[in-house]
Design a protein around this motif. Structure first.
Motif, PDB file in Angstrom:
ATOM      1  N   HIS A 134      -8.341  -1.153 -11.606  1.00 30.52           N
ATOM      2  CA  HIS A 134      -7.542   0.244 -11.814  1.00 30.52           C
ATOM      3  C   HIS A 134      -7.176   0.895 -10.990  1.00 30.52           C
ATOM      4  O   HIS A 134      -6.081   1.839 -11.173  1.00 30.52           O
ATOM      5  CB  HIS A 134      -8.317   1.032 -13.053  1.00 30.52           C
ATOM      6  CG  HIS A 134      -7.299   2.419 -13.633  1.00 30.52           C
ATOM      7  ND1 HIS A 134      -7.317   2.189 -14.180  1.00 30.52           N
ATOM      8  CD2 HIS A 134      -7.836   3.928 -12.823  1.00 30.52           C
ATOM      9  CE1 HIS A 134      -6.619   3.910 -14.599  1.00 30.52           C
ATOM     10  NE2 HIS A 134      -6.932   4.096 -13.925  1.00 30.52           N
ATOM     11  N   PHE A 135      -8.036   1.242  -9.932  1.00 30.58           N
ATOM     12  CA  PHE A 135      -7.715   1.542  -8.725  1.00 30.58           C
ATOM     13  C   PHE A 135      -7.053   0.918  -7.673  1.00 30.58           C
ATOM     14  O   PHE A 135      -7.794   1.117  -6.054  1.00 30.58           O
ATOM     15  CB  PHE A 135      -9.187   2.267  -8.323  1.00 30.58           C
ATOM     16  CG  PHE A 135      -9.372   3.411  -8.970  1.00 30.58           C
ATOM     17  CD1 PHE A 135      -8.475   4.782  -8.869  1.00 30.58           C
ATOM     18  CD2 PHE A 135     -10.080   3.694  -9.691  1.00 30.58           C
ATOM     19  CE1 PHE A 135      -9.425   5.261 -10.090  1.00 30.58           C
ATOM     20  CE2 PHE A 135     -10.644   4.883 -10.496  1.00 30.58           C
ATOM     21  CZ  PHE A 135      -9.933   5.548 -10.972  1.00 30.58           C
ATOM     22  N   LYS A 136      -6.857  -0.078  -8.534  1.00 27.61           N
ATOM     23  CA  LYS A 136      -6.196  -1.217  -6.833  1.00 27.61           C
ATOM     24  C   LYS A 136      -4.909  -0.844  -5.770  1.00 27.61           C
ATOM     25  O   LYS A 136      -5.495  -1.459  -4.914  1.00 27.61           O
ATOM     26  CB  LYS A 136      -5.633  -2.466  -7.203  1.00 27.61           C
ATOM     27  CG  LYS A 136      -5.071  -2.814  -8.419  1.00 27.61           C
ATOM     28  CD  LYS A 136      -4.298  -3.574  -8.824  1.00 27.61           C
ATOM     29  CE  LYS A 136      -2.773  -3.231 -10.054  1.00 27.61           C
ATOM     30  NZ  LYS A 136      -2.470  -4.391 -11.252  1.00 27.61           N
ATOM     31  N   THR A 137      -4.006   0.160  -6.002  1.00 22.54           N
ATOM     32  CA  THR A 137      -3.331   0.911  -5.377  1.00 22.54           C
ATOM     33  C   THR A 137      -3.974   1.322  -4.170  1.00 22.54           C
ATOM     34  O   THR A 137      -3.672   1.675  -3.165  1.00 22.54           O
ATOM     35  CB  THR A 137      -2.656   1.380  -6.006  1.00 22.54           C
ATOM     36  OG1 THR A 137      -2.885   2.525  -7.114  1.00 22.54           O
ATOM     37  CG2 THR A 137      -1.108   0.475  -6.366  1.00 22.54           C
ATOM     38  N   GLN A 138      -5.657   2.280  -4.829  1.00 22.19           N
ATOM     39  CA  GLN A 138      -5.640   3.155  -3.558  1.00 22.19           C
ATOM     40  C   GLN A 138      -6.587   1.835  -3.160  1.00 22.19           C
ATOM     41  O   GLN A 138      -7.159   3.020  -1.281  1.00 22.19           O
ATOM     42  CB  GLN A 138      -7.129   3.900  -5.067  1.00 22.19           C
ATOM     43  CG  GLN A 138      -5.970   5.448  -5.268  1.00 22.19           C
ATOM     44  CD  GLN A 138      -4.860   4.773  -6.584  1.00 22.19           C
ATOM     45  OE1 GLN A 138      -6.040   3.450  -6.684  1.00 22.19           O
ATOM     46  NE2 GLN A 138      -4.864   6.074  -6.862  1.00 22.19           N
ATOM     47  N   LEU A 139      -7.108   1.539  -2.905  1.00 24.12           N
ATOM     48  CA  LEU A 139      -8.258   0.415  -2.509  1.00 24.12           C
ATOM     49  C   LEU A 139      -7.941  -0.484  -1.889  1.00 24.12           C
ATOM     50  O   LEU A 139      -7.906  -0.794  -0.266  1.00 24.12           O
ATOM     51  CB  LEU A 139      -9.124  -0.486  -3.491  1.00 24.12           C
ATOM     52  CG  LEU A 139     -10.375   0.572  -4.539  1.00 24.12           C
ATOM     53  CD1 LEU A 139     -10.713  -0.797  -5.600  1.00 24.12           C
ATOM     54  CD2 LEU A 139     -11.353   0.957  -3.266  1.00 24.12           C
ATOM     55  N   GLY A 140      -6.238  -1.062  -1.685  1.00 25.90           N
ATOM     56  CA  GLY A 140      -5.386  -1.514  -0.525  1.00 25.90           C
ATOM     57  C   GLY A 140      -6.276  -2.808  -0.677  1.00 25.90           C
ATOM     58  O   GLY A 140      -6.448  -3.799  -1.526  1.00 25.90           O
TER      59      GLY A 140
END
Length: 62
Positions: free
Chosen positions: A21-27
């Motif tokens: 879900h947070f893959k863009t923030q985790l990079g």
């Protein structure tokens, strides 16, 4: 089914949902986090199965 297995799978599903879900923030952290999650599940379920196996061996000896 063993309660520990159900709890492990539920925690894993929640963590996997959080990671993706947070893959863009985790990079770049997404791959190491995913690998850690897979290792956690593999080792945890192996340990639970190993524990069940020793119980079966004790029952078969008696």
């Amino acid at each position: 089914m063993n309660l520990n297995i159900i709890i492990t799978l539920a925690v894993t599903l929640v963590l996997a949902w959080i990671i993706f879900h947070f893959k863009t923030q985790l990079g770049l952290l997404i791959l190491p986090l995913f690998i850690v999650l897979v290792l956690f599940v593999t080792l945890r379920l192996y340990r639970l199965m190993e524990k069940d196996n020793t119980d079966d061996e004790i029952d078969n000896k008696n």
